[in-house]
Design a protein around this motif. Structure first.
Motif, PDB file in Angstrom:
ATOM      1  N   VAL A 409       8.306  -6.531  78.128  1.00  0.00           N
ATOM      2  CA  VAL A 409       7.349  -6.290  77.042  1.00  0.00           C
ATOM      3  C   VAL A 409       6.085  -7.111  77.273  1.00  0.00           C
ATOM      4  O   VAL A 409       4.958  -6.611  77.112  1.00  0.00           O
ATOM      5  N   GLY A 410       6.239  -8.380  77.665  1.00  0.00           N
ATOM      6  CA  GLY A 410       5.078  -9.223  77.949  1.00  0.00           C
ATOM      7  C   GLY A 410       4.234  -8.667  79.076  1.00  0.00           C
ATOM      8  O   GLY A 410       2.992  -8.651  78.993  1.00  0.00           O
ATOM      9  N   ARG A 411       4.876  -8.200  80.147  1.00  0.00           N
ATOM     10  CA  ARG A 411       4.134  -7.613  81.270  1.00  0.00           C
ATOM     11  C   ARG A 411       3.378  -6.369  80.839  1.00  0.00           C
ATOM     12  O   ARG A 411       2.212  -6.168  81.216  1.00  0.00           O
ATOM     13  N   ALA A 412       4.030  -5.523  80.051  1.00  0.00           N
ATOM     14  CA  ALA A 412       3.375  -4.287  79.605  1.00  0.00           C
ATOM     15  C   ALA A 412       2.132  -4.600  78.776  1.00  0.00           C
ATOM     16  O   ALA A 412       1.089  -3.952  78.932  1.00  0.00           O
ATOM     17  N   ALA A 413       2.229  -5.570  77.890  1.00  0.00           N
ATOM     18  CA  ALA A 413       1.078  -5.947  77.069  1.00  0.00           C
ATOM     19  C   ALA A 413      -0.057  -6.500  77.930  1.00  0.00           C
ATOM     20  O   ALA A 413      -1.231  -6.152  77.732  1.00  0.00           O
ATOM     21  N   ALA A 414       0.293  -7.365  78.886  1.00  0.00           N
ATOM     22  CA  ALA A 414      -0.731  -7.973  79.738  1.00  0.00           C
ATOM     23  C   ALA A 414      -1.407  -6.953  80.643  1.00  0.00           C
ATOM     24  O   ALA A 414      -2.596  -7.062  80.947  1.00  0.00           O
ATOM     25  N   ASN A 415      -0.654  -5.949  81.071  1.00  0.00           N
ATOM     26  CA  ASN A 415      -1.229  -4.899  81.912  1.00  0.00           C
ATOM     27  C   ASN A 415      -2.077  -3.924  81.123  1.00  0.00           C
ATOM     28  O   ASN A 415      -3.076  -3.406  81.634  1.00  0.00           O
ATOM     29  N   GLY A 442       6.799 -12.832  81.136  1.00  0.00           N
ATOM     30  CA  GLY A 442       6.248 -11.586  81.662  1.00  0.00           C
ATOM     31  C   GLY A 442       4.731 -11.594  81.716  1.00  0.00           C
ATOM     32  O   GLY A 442       4.131 -11.112  82.680  1.00  0.00           O
ATOM     33  N   ILE A 443       4.100 -12.159  80.679  1.00  0.00           N
ATOM     34  CA  ILE A 443       2.635 -12.215  80.638  1.00  0.00           C
ATOM     35  C   ILE A 443       2.090 -12.989  81.833  1.00  0.00           C
ATOM     36  O   ILE A 443       1.136 -12.562  82.500  1.00  0.00           O
ATOM     37  N   SER A 444       2.694 -14.131  82.137  1.00  0.00           N
ATOM     38  CA  SER A 444       2.192 -14.995  83.210  1.00  0.00           C
ATOM     39  C   SER A 444       2.340 -14.363  84.584  1.00  0.00           C
ATOM     40  O   SER A 444       1.637 -14.740  85.524  1.00  0.00           O
TER      41      SER A 444
END
Length: 522
Positions: A409-415, A442-444
């Motif tokens: 979820v963090g990666r999806a938001a950051a992308n 995930g964001i980092s």
């Protein structure tokens, strides 16, 4: 009008003999009683009820039999372990003893309430994302076709103007049967039901007969309960069985839909919105930037029809296709479906735009329920197409739910977004700071320097306020994770909270700030 769960029960019920109910499920009956209701909740007992005591993760329901009896329960249905407890605490209460009482509670409730689904047009929707929107669209189509319809959606049950908010997507079997029976008693002819995987696994839909059911997609979620995607798929696929449904509609845009279409034990119609081979194809999607609606062509087996979905984005075209085809499989005329879809109202918390009195001076604010990585990717893609400036996202993750998806979820938001505001959804019993840390994992991976990423450690209201006040007039702020929910759950406490209301307050705050600035400048 909001009512309590106990009020949505039929008033006129023909009493059933306990022995007949016992025979129906292959149980052993001890004593006699006349039964006019069924409940698995000792706090929702009326005089004349059969209390179904099921084993729980921590406590057997039989521990609450004395409470149920005090409230008027005429008998208890339970397993052998529960029966020992009931005989000790309530020695005079009549009993049904049966293996796996949870498995039979829907059958019992259907028998007591007169088998309501056999007397209605009943449709059901399952999947990971989109099932609430699709169910609401189906409900609207049924009513547009002249049939008053009961609605069971995520967190809400509705019979006419009366509704209650629930903690489950699909209520326990006795509540669901009582809901439909109440609808019948009030002159309703149909029901649109949202079906979770847990509802299938935990027998909440047993005793329901669906005219048609639909599948939207399967994505990473609920693995804290199911362990594997395979087990999660099997739960969803269980709805597509002759025991429950006559016909089905399957969106084959993902591999799980393709597999379900091959393995379903009932006849299914396949539909695709991304070019995957299917019996029905949605093509030529044309978004309207002014209204957010999307027009597309639905190529049926022997004809074509133009449809307009009032909601933006490809994912809502998928939802609209499944809703339209389920309605058709359930017997609604195609012209009614086309007109109903075009005039469907906004679905609360599903790509819901929060209006501003001065849209030229404020950001576009959207509330959506997206809470998986795949759903975030989809809604952020849709929001990006509506955005001239920066795309902000206010998001968090649910506590006491599948933690393995949080980094995704963090990666999806950051992308997908330009500016991230990380906050809480429903922490429940988990420590919010640990949950946010898992999102940051995930964001980092996408933004090592965490540029344009802000963690709001105080409360969700502060995160929404900060994002809306910081956004420019060409920006979009999308608030995800809670959708139409009206409470925030923190350590067993339900705090009134609705993203839409907070967003409206913040847009009003921007107007106040502008007026105050103009006054000071003058």
């Amino acid at each position: 009008m909001e009512v309590s769960i106990s009020e949505l029960r039929p008033k006129n019920v023909t009493a059933q003999n306990l022995s007949d109910l016992s025979e129906l499920i292959g149980g052993t009956c001890f004593g006699q009683a006349q039964i006019t209701g069924v409940s698995v909740d000792s706090n929702d007992i009326r005089p004349g009820d059969l209390f179904v005591a099921v084993p729980g993760q921590k406590t057997h329901g039989a521990a609450f039999a004395h409470t149920a009896v005090e409230k008027g329960a005429e008998a208890v249905a339970t397993d052998e372990a529960g029966a020992k407890r009931v005989r000790r605490d309530c020695p005079d209460i009549p009993l049904i003893v049966v293996d796996d009482p949870r498995h039979h509670e829907g059958t019992l409730a259907a028998a007591v309430y007169g088998d309501p689904s056999a007397k209605m047009r009943v449709v059901g929707i399952t999947g990971t994302n989109g099932k609430t929107t699709t169910t609401y669209l189906l409900h609207w189509m049924l009513q547009a076709g002249g049939e008053k319809a009961v609605l069971q959606g995520t967190g809400v049950q509705r019979v006419g103007d009366e509704h209650i908010y629930t903690s489950r997507t699909t209520s326990e079997a006795p509540v669901l049967q009582a809901l439909m029976a109440t609808g019948l008693e009030r002159g309703m002819q149909a029901a649109a039901l949202e079906i979770s995987s847990h509802a299938v696994s935990l027998d909440r839909i047993r005793g329901v007969r669906f005219d048609a059911v639909g599948f939207t997609n399967l994505q990473h979620d609920h693995l804290d309960y199911y362990g594997t995607m395979e087990a999660y798929f099997e739960a969803k696929a269980g709805l597509f069985s002759p025991e429950f449904a006559k016909r089905g509609v399957v969106c084959v845009d993902d591999e799980w839909g393709q597999r379900l279409a091959k393995e379903a034990a009932i006849p299914v119609v396949t539909v695709s919105t991304n070019g995957t081979p299917a019996q029905v194809q949605a093509t030529g999607m044309r978004p309207d930037p002014d209204t957010g609606a999307t027009t597309f062509t639905l190529r049926l087996e022997d004809s074509e029809v133009t449809l307009t979905c009032p909601l933006p984005g490809a994912v809502n075209v998928q939802n609209a296709c499944v809703a339209a085809l389920v309605a058709r499989e359930a017997g609604l005329p195609l012209d009614v479906i086309v007109d109903a879809l075009e005039n469907a109202p906004q679905v609360s918390g599903r790509m819901e735009t929060i209006p501003s009195q001065t849209p030229e001076e404020d950001p576009l604010v959207i509330v959506d329920f997206a809470h998986t990585a795949e759903a975030l990717e989809s809604v952020l893609g849709t929001a990006r197409a509506l955005t001239r400036g920066k795309l902000h996202i206010v998001f968090g993750t649910d506590g006491d739910r599948d933690a393995s998806k949080r980094a995704d979820v963090g990666r999806a938001a950051a992308n997908g977004a330009d500016i991230l505001w990380v906050t809480d959804e429903n922490p429940r019993t988990e420590a919010p700071e640990i949950m946010r840390r898992q999102l940051f994992e995930g964001i980092s991976q996408v933004r090592a320097d965490l540029s344009d990423v802000t963690e709001i450690t105080t409360c969700r209201r502060d995160a929404i306020r900060t994002a809306i006040m910081a956004a420019g007039p060409d920006d979009t702020v999308i608030i995800t994770g809670k959708g139409g929910e009206e409470v925030q759950e923190v350590y067993y406490c339900m705090h009134p909270f609705k993203d839409q209301e907070v967003a409206r307050e913040c847009l009003a705050g921007r107007a106040y700030r502008r007026a105050l600035t103009q006054k000071l400048d003058s």
